[in-house]
Motif scaffolding. Structure first.
Motif, PDB file in Angstrom:
ATOM      1  N   SER A  96     -13.905   1.387  12.449  1.00  0.00           N
ATOM      2  CA  SER A  96     -13.032   1.491  13.615  1.00  0.00           C
ATOM      3  C   SER A  96     -11.674   2.084  13.285  1.00  0.00           C
ATOM      4  CB  SER A  96     -12.838   0.110  14.261  1.00  0.00           C
ATOM      5  OG  SER A  96     -12.266  -0.798  13.341  1.00  0.00           O
ATOM      6  N   GLY A  97     -11.335   2.185  11.993  1.00  0.00           N
ATOM      7  CA  GLY A  97     -10.063   2.781  11.635  1.00  0.00           C
ATOM      8  C   GLY A  97      -9.802   2.718  10.149  1.00  0.00           C
ATOM      9  N   LEU A  98      -8.814   3.498   9.707  1.00  0.00           N
ATOM     10  CA  LEU A  98      -8.402   3.540   8.303  1.00  0.00           C
ATOM     11  C   LEU A  98      -6.897   3.329   8.240  1.00  0.00           C
ATOM     12  CD1 LEU A  98      -8.739   4.277   5.226  1.00  0.00           C
ATOM     13  CD2 LEU A  98      -8.339   6.650   5.912  1.00  0.00           C
ATOM     14  N   ARG A  99      -6.446   2.494   7.310  1.00  0.00           N
ATOM     15  CA  ARG A  99      -5.024   2.299   7.053  1.00  0.00           C
ATOM     16  C   ARG A  99      -4.772   2.478   5.564  1.00  0.00           C
ATOM     17  NH1 ARG A  99      -4.310  -3.517   8.833  1.00  0.00           N
ATOM     18  NH2 ARG A  99      -6.557  -3.605   8.471  1.00  0.00           N
ATOM     19  N   LEU A 100      -3.614   3.038   5.236  1.00  0.00           N
ATOM     20  CA  LEU A 100      -3.259   3.292   3.849  1.00  0.00           C
ATOM     21  C   LEU A 100      -1.944   2.612   3.516  1.00  0.00           C
ATOM     22  CD1 LEU A 100      -4.043   7.118   3.593  1.00  0.00           C
ATOM     23  CD2 LEU A 100      -5.505   5.221   2.880  1.00  0.00           C
ATOM     24  N   ALA A 101      -1.805   2.161   2.272  1.00  0.00           N
ATOM     25  CA  ALA A 101      -0.554   1.540   1.827  1.00  0.00           C
ATOM     26  C   ALA A 101      -0.310   1.897   0.374  1.00  0.00           C
ATOM     27  CB  ALA A 101      -0.611   0.024   1.983  1.00  0.00           C
ATOM     28  N   ARG A 102       0.958   2.194   0.033  1.00  0.00           N
ATOM     29  CA  ARG A 102       1.331   2.410  -1.353  1.00  0.00           C
ATOM     30  C   ARG A 102       1.726   1.091  -1.988  1.00  0.00           C
ATOM     31  NH1 ARG A 102       3.289   6.689  -3.846  1.00  0.00           N
ATOM     32  NH2 ARG A 102       3.256   5.298  -5.631  1.00  0.00           N
TER      33      ARG A 102
END
Length: 458
Positions: free
Chosen positions: A84-90
């Motif tokens: 349903s979605g993609l999230r990215l974090a450093r």
């Protein structure tokens, strides 16, 4: 394991956000989805293959992949099929975290390397999960999820891919431990009503009523941090929960607002992010200074501080999410017997909530500063109603998140003998040296006689 584990995956590493641009080493250039039947394939296109780690979370279902020393280009929106979605974090260490939000019933099936692409297979409704069981509620279940964490470098010339999980989640067969913590006690009376009724007395009555209800329930083992008018330190209360391997920790208090005697109602607190940071630091210090580095079968590394930090983050965020679910369940039950002060569980830096491994809530059952509620709190009837509300909330929580335990998948432990080399052991197991190094958190291929090595199952 956020169970809303939120996924506040601020984790101390960085905020989750929409995919944007950061600066680091390797680059995630694009992400592509392909759906066939109930299976969705997610292809991460990288300029070169970095080291990576992955694991799965449930409630809601997510797949999480960490890329070492990696930046992200302008990825854009990613969704389709079972994703349903993609999230990215450093992360602060330069790694990149990719979180795939999955549809209900979906699960992470596998993660494989294809050239410079990392390919995640997501099984939709009805699909089977190869090695990443859904997260559940208890301390042991949160551990079970995290024990299935996979880690891998790109396959080397010896061949082989990511190591198999050594454990999987199975139904808990033993009693579930609920530690009940009546606040204050002894010289610490807590808040007082105008009538002189003391918080320490009321909470002990509620706690004993809750204890009796849980004691009469099959497969639940309740524990009281105090059963009399005695004083127990805050660290002592947490230590009792740890010593009993608590699945849940429920602290009971009354509220007070002397400036407005009309304020009433109950609520439940969970740990704040600042408190989580304090707890993580304390837990890491424990592992760095203790000879006992094992938690529910997960071995915290002697040398890999980053790995220990990641594992602690996983445990802690799962516990906070569990606590948030439990707090919501109890608040809904409070609403059946009294006004609710706050419907959304507030977050606070309470010391008794700071064990990263145990889902913990602090219930402010009512306001002693409110004369009407103080009169009710003086009665065993109202105390029993509050205890029953907490009991029903706990039972609702366990019905939605059945406790689980660890079950070995068939791997084994090998004791290194004189003349053994890592390459020979890997060859006998038909895996790469890197697989064995990842499973055992090794930073060198040199082995010592008598050293224990975890070997993957077949």
């Amino acid at each position: 394991m956020s169970r809303g584990l939120l996924l506040t995956l601020m984790l101390g590493f960085g905020l989750l956000a929409s995919p944007t641009l950061w600066a680091a080493g390797d680059t995630l250039e694009s992400v592509h989805l392909k759906t066939r039947g109930s299976t969705t394939t997610v292809r991460f296109d990288l300029d070169q293959m970095p080291g990576y780690h992955y694991f799965a979370l449930g409630g809601p279902p997510r797949a999480v992949i960490d890329f070492d020393s990696t930046e992200a280009g302008d990825i854009g929106r990613v969704s389709g099929g079972a994703v349903s979605g993609l999230r990215l974090a450093r992360h602060g260490d330069g790694s990149l975290r990719a979180v795939l939000d999955l549809t209900d019933g979906a699960s992470l099936g596998s993660v494989t390397v294809d050239g410079n692409d990392l390919v995640a297979t997501i099984n939709g409704n009805g699909g089977s999960s190869a090695s990443t069981p859904p997260r559940s509620s208890s301390k042991q279940s949160a551990h079970a999820t995290k024990t299935t964490t996979q880690s891998a470098r790109a396959a080397d010339s010896n061949g082989g891919g990511a190591p198999k999980a050594l454990y999987r989640a199975a139904a808990e067969t033993g009693p579930v431990v609920v530690v009940i913590d009546p606040g204050h006690g002894g010289h610490d009376s807590g808040t007082r009503a105008r009538s002189g009724l003391m918080e320490k007395t009321v909470v002990l009555g509620i706690a004993k009523a809750l204890y009796a209800k849980l004691k009469a329930t099959k497969n639940i083992h309740p524990v009281l941090t105090r059963d009399s008018d005695s004083f127990v330190t805050l660290p002592g209360r947490v230590r009792i929960a740890q010593e009993h391997h608590a699945n849940l920790f429920v602290s009971i208090h009354q509220n007070a607002y002397p400036d407005d005697t009309h304020v009433d109602g109950g609520t439940c607190y969970v740990l704040s992010q600042h408190g989580a940071s304090d707890a993580k630091a304390a837990q890491l210090a424990h592992f760095e200074n203790s000879a006992d580095r094992n938690v529910a079968g997960v071995h915290f590394s002697d040398t890999d501080h980053t790995l220990n930090a990641v594992l602690t983050d996983l445990y802690q965020n799962a516990s906070i999410d569990d606590a948030d679910d439990l707090a919501h369940d109890i608040i809904r039950q409070f609403a059946q017997v009294e006004p609710v002060y706050r419907h959304t569980p507030p977050r606070a830096n309470f010391a008794v909530l700071r064990d990263p491994m145990i889902p913990s809530v602090l219930c402010e059952t009512s306001f002693l500063s409110n004369p009407h509620q103080a009169r009710k709190l003086a009665t065993t009837t109202f105390r029993d109603q509050l205890a029953d509300a907490m009991y029903q909330g706990i039972m609702n929580y366990f019905r939605k998140h059945p406790p689980e335990r660890l079950q070995h998948t068939g791997g084994s432990v090998y004791t290194v003998k004189s003349g053994d080399t890592l390459s020979e052991i890997a060859s006998r197991q038909n895996v790469s040296e890197n697989v064995l190094m990842d499973i055992n958190h090794l930073h060198t291929k040199t082995l010592k006689v008598g050293q224990k090595l975890e070997l993957p199952g077949g």
